[in-house]
Scaffold this active site. Sequence first.
Site, PDB file in Angstrom:
ATOM      1  N   SER A 107       0.155  -3.852   5.793  1.00  0.00           N
ATOM      2  CA  SER A 107      -1.013  -3.593   4.944  1.00  0.00           C
ATOM      3  C   SER A 107      -1.051  -4.545   3.748  1.00  0.00           C
ATOM      4  CB  SER A 107      -0.920  -2.153   4.431  1.00  0.00           C
ATOM      5  OG  SER A 107      -1.815  -1.931   3.364  1.00  0.00           O
ATOM      6  N   TYR A 130      -7.556  -6.335   3.032  1.00  0.00           N
ATOM      7  CA  TYR A 130      -8.605  -5.726   2.211  1.00  0.00           C
ATOM      8  C   TYR A 130      -9.293  -6.860   1.474  1.00  0.00           C
ATOM      9  CZ  TYR A 130      -7.155  -0.842   2.635  1.00  0.00           C
ATOM     10  OH  TYR A 130      -6.886   0.414   3.095  1.00  0.00           O
ATOM     11  N   THR A 156     -10.091  -4.423   7.398  1.00  0.00           N
ATOM     12  CA  THR A 156     -10.511  -3.025   7.191  1.00  0.00           C
ATOM     13  C   THR A 156     -11.913  -2.991   6.602  1.00  0.00           C
ATOM     14  OG1 THR A 156      -8.254  -2.255   6.922  1.00  0.00           O
ATOM     15  CG2 THR A 156      -9.967  -0.875   5.977  1.00  0.00           C
ATOM     16  N   LYS A 252     -11.380  -2.958  11.737  1.00  0.00           N
ATOM     17  CA  LYS A 252     -10.874  -1.587  11.661  1.00  0.00           C
ATOM     18  C   LYS A 252     -11.777  -0.686  10.828  1.00  0.00           C
ATOM     19  CE  LYS A 252      -6.737   0.930  10.122  1.00  0.00           C
ATOM     20  NZ  LYS A 252      -7.127   1.611   8.879  1.00  0.00           N
ATOM     21  N   HIS A 276      -9.891   6.112   9.021  1.00  0.00           N
ATOM     22  CA  HIS A 276      -8.862   5.848   8.020  1.00  0.00           C
ATOM     23  C   HIS A 276      -7.938   7.074   7.869  1.00  0.00           C
ATOM     24  CE1 HIS A 276      -8.224   2.625   4.883  1.00  0.00           C
ATOM     25  NE2 HIS A 276      -7.317   3.487   4.524  1.00  0.00           N
TER      26      HIS A 276
HETATM   27  C1  GLV Z   1      -4.931   2.851   1.721  1.00  0.00           C
HETATM   28  O1  GLV Z   1      -5.237   2.175   2.653  1.00  0.00           O
HETATM   29  C2  GLV Z   1      -4.984   4.266   1.740  1.00  0.00           C
HETATM   30  O2  GLV Z   1      -5.622   4.835   2.642  1.00  0.00           O
HETATM   31  O3  GLV Z   1      -4.370   4.880   0.869  1.00  0.00           O
END
Ligand code: GLV
Length: 378
Positions: A107, A130, A156, A252, A276
Amino acid sequence: MSMILTIADLKDLARRRVPKMFFDYADSGGWTESTYRANEEDFQKIKFRQRVLVDMSNRSLESTMIGEKVAMPVALAPTGMTGMQHPDGEMLAAQAAEEFGVPFTLSTMSICSIEDVASVTKKPFWFQLYVLRDKDFVLNLIDRAKAAKCSALVLTLDLQILGQRHKDIRNGLSAPPRFTPKHIWQMATRPGWCIGMAGTQRRTFRNIVGHAKGVGDLTSLSSWTTEQFDPHLSWKDVAWIKERWGGKLILKGILDKEDALMAAKTGADAIIVSNHGGRQLDGAPSSIEVLEEIADAVGDTIEVHMDGGIRSGQDVLKALCLGAKGTYIGRPFLYGLGALGKDGVTKALEIIRKEMDITLALCGKRLVTDMGKDQLRR
Ligand code: GLV
């Protein structure tokens, strides 16, 4: 270790070993957590067809995701703050995934950096991006992932602003942790975690701190995302990101058929049907509920993956039956990591593998790639 038979067992152990604010960060959803719960519950409504007296020898779980061979179609999902579940968590999880033969996705909001993970792995991993307002930082991040030879970029789409997770607010979540009496208590009651953390330098968001302008310590994830994440992100941005990256691209956070059709037009290699982990739009459907209609809508135009609610190998197979070519686990591997470090991540993968293998056989199939809608009772 021998009495750990399920992902729920790993979760119980992680709860005892990880300070509450970080355990809760993983085990939380947006607002009422209804979508978080539905992700798991909706899998239970799906039933397999049991078949008998078919040859069950020589079974195989091998498959491919975006053309890469995988020991089973289960990647490790990008999860924020993984290095707070266990010291050096991302590096350990990446090694466990590599040894097992499944993709690891790092991530942007990780504790260990791209370079940290690259330094302890031999095979390419995937990087999740991100998009922040600071475009120079984003370009640099893409270039760093390229330099580390990441073999896919996972962009994302569903977190231009952060959903509200009550547990994080109540816990005063931050990385590195603050030293208020509440936080000191949460950590002091987890001495193994504290000793481990004292032994590593990796305690903040190392992809970002020291790389993004004006970012020193990222105390509050939520205030930082509010300031830094780009709320203007649009389909047009996918084009320049794809161009700059130049490799395999996975989109995503698709939960709607129309968005899936738009995504297919971008020329990306795969979409991930995802809400998510129920952490963004509470009240959205579960991923498994919408998977089939999205897979049917896009047909062969783009590979379909899914995440959200997978807690067993059976859940993986159900997702494959409903049109996913690959799946991701987030919390199951985080619980393994929090419980037992790298061995716990391997354990989570082994639990899922065994459940998949036995279920495959009892459904009368030998190849995981043969699982389709016909294997479900409907
Ligand atoms: C970050 O991606 C979260 O969902 O905390």
